[in-house]
Design an enzyme around this catalytic site. Structure first.
Site: not given
Length: 211
Positions: A103, A107, A202, A205
């Site tokens: 990603r 944008t 968290d 991630d």
């Protein structure tokens, strides 16, 4: 597009532990694996089968087996790789392809950086693995890839989803293809930078460090 939220006490329990920031990484990986196996059961409810004669110790009978061409499992790299074992556990005869999408943080659009898919997917059932359906950009790009190659039946397996991402996929797909989404939980919303709330915090991630 059809959405199936796999409501089940075991799934809810595992998602809750997954969200806990104190959950150790080994436990986190195990929970992801277990959740995907549970979701795979729901996602394969309409997998194509064909009759097969089988000889038992007592007689001959007719059963079923996964039909040809074999289903194709496509994890979106790289977080999707952490879901692969849980999916292939229930579909060991499936083929595996890989699609690398990331990603753009400015944008929020999906950018393709790797493609390891068969050129011809005519008549294939495809299962796309993506841990989090946030904005929907990556999933839409992956769906387009497999549809352009001839796939006719696409099921997306996700751990968490945001309403905005679901709406994006639904609006993009419309009535043009048979697309299903199977998810463990639909969360509240996206925040201002496109992450799911409450999501995994968290721990989110860690989804991208499973491999």
């Amino acid at each position: 597009m059809d959405l199936h939220v796999a409501n089940h006490p075991l799934i809810d329990h595992k998602v809750t532990v997954l969200r806990d920031k104190t959950t150790p990484s080994p436990t986190f990986r195990l929970l992801v694996d277990e959740l995907v196996t549970l979701l795979a059961y729901e996602a394969t409810r309409h997998v194509r089968v064909e009759e097969r004669a089988v000889t038992t110790p007592l007689t001959t009978t007719t059963g079923t087996r996964i039909a040809n061409p074999a289903p194709l499992i496509v994890p979106i790299l790289r977080a999707g790789l952490g879901m692969l074992d849980g999916m292939t556990r229930l579909l060991p005869s499936a083929e595996v392809g890989f699609l690398g999408l990331k990603r753009d943080e400015q944008t929020l659009e999906a950018v393709t950086y790797a493609n390891r898919l068969p050129e011809d997917l005519t008549g294939r059932q495809v299962f796309i693995l993506d841990p989090m359906l946030a904005t929907g950009g990556s999933l839409v790009a992956a769906i387009d890839y497999v549809l352009e190659r001839g796939a006719t039946d696409v099921t997306c397996v996700c751990l968490l989803a945001a309403p905005e991402g679901i709406d994006h996929v639904r609006e993009h797909v419309g009535d043009s293809a048979d697309v299903n989404i199977v998810v463990a939980c639909v969360d509240e919303k996206l925040n201002e930078v496109g992450y799911i709330v409450p999501g995994l915090g968290d721990a989110g991630d860690r989804l991208y460090g499973l491999v």
